[in-house]
Design an enzyme around this catalytic site. Structure first.
Site: not given
Length: 347
Positions: A163, A199, A201
């Site tokens: 991220h 993942d 996300h």
């Protein structure tokens, strides 16, 4: 398989985060890596080593110098504001909104913190820099190991990285380990590298870093961002831009997606990877797709993670695995090592 272990990861241990309007304990905690390490040792899978430190110049291949300077100095600046800050984490409280300037760095620390942060859930602590930097060392060493003849390597580290963008942190991520590994493979002589993000996300930071570049293919299987973090990136119509057009593939899945749906997406991803014909593969290995993960709505079971490893091995590529998400549930170690063992057994 060679595993590069971040023995400084526990120095990053946030006291709390803001989650859906409430102050709660941090879910990204040191136990995550400890459970994976314990399972690796129990099954004696490969060799576990300590990474060699890499230069800041290596990090600047992915992250901006201004952002790196902020991360390195953030804790000392935070602690200097108030002696009481030594006992509490630094969390942002404001951000530059649309139309506001990001090119001028404010003198005010709180404003700088918000300029480099994407959420209020990623606590900066006294040990964040050393933990994140050693994690980057692990990822770059793991990538370099492929050039030295390893078929596969694993960066066992936290905090995670996918991220984190070129100049921001968020989603518990500060330095983008997968992007650093991919960039090092290019710097080591590869002309085309692929990243697959598994993942739960979407890896918004990784996508952003390579979105306009043709020499890195990014493919992600994740929960639909209309319902799940990071919300503002990860849609299927994001396919790259400029030179990178066609080098980004997002495969968002609906809430509650079955294992069959997830593996169908994996087949689509592998078809895209094979068509791109990379010289090496980086795997952002999040295992929060597990049915028992408290923040997942997917339904993968522990045995499914062995299948993932086997399928990736059939691509026939030198491969770097980098640990991303997954809650500190007892099965996290089994699930991660099942992927590695499945790959090792099929390779």
């Amino acid at each position: 398989m060679l595993t590069f272990y971040n023995n400084h990861h526990a120095q990053h241990h946030g006291r709390g985060e803001i989650f859906r309007g409430a102050a709660v304990p941090c879910s990204e905690k040191p136990e995550r890596a400890g459970l994976v390490l314990a399972e690796l040792e129990r099954r004696a899978l490969g060799r576990i080593v300590t990474p060699q430190g890499v230069s800041l110049a290596s990090l600047e291949r992915v992250h901006t110098p201004r952002y790196l300077h902020f991360l390195r100095s953030a804790w000392s600046q935070w602690a200097a504001l108030d002696p009481a800050n030594a006992g509490r984490d630094a969390l942002p409280s404001l951000w530059p909104a649309h139309g506001m300037r990001r090119d001028v760095e404010p003198d005010n620390f709180t404003a700088r913190l918000g300029m480099y942060a994407s959420d209020a859930g990623s606590a900066l602590t006294a040990g964040t820099w050393i933990a994140a930097k050693t994690g980057a060392d692990c990822a770059i060493n793991a990538a370099h190991a492929l050039r030295l003849g390893e078929r596969a390597s694993f960066a066992l580290t936290r905090p995670p990285g996918h991220h984190a963008g070129a100049d921001y942190f968020g989603g518990y991520c500060f330095l983008n380990n997968a992007a650093l590994a991919a960039q090092h493979l290019l710097d080591d002589g590869a002309s085309r590298v692929a990243i697959i993000d598994l993942d739960y996300h979407h890896g918004n930071g990784t996508q952003s870093i390579f979105y306009g570049r043709a020499e890195v293919l990014f493919v992600s299987i994740h929960a639909d961002p209309r319902h799940e973090y990071p919300f503002y990136l990860g849609h299927a119509d994001e396919t790259g831009e400029h030179a990178g057009l066609g080098c980004n593939m997002n495969l968002p899945l609906a809430p509650g997606a079955s294992a069959a749906s997830w593996f169908a997406a994996l087949e689509t991803a592998c078809y895209k990877l094979a068509g791109y014909a990379p010289e090496a593969l980086v795997v952002s290995l999040g295992v929060d797709t597990f049915a028992g993960d408290p923040r997942s709505s997917f339904a993968l079971q522990s045995d499914d993670f062995s299948r993932i490893g086997e399928r990736l091995a059939h691509l026939g590529l030198p491969t770097v695995f980098v640990l991303e998400g997954g809650a500190a549930v007892p099965e996290i170690g089994v699930n991660v090592v099942n992927v590695l063992a499945g790959f090792d057994g099929a390779a």
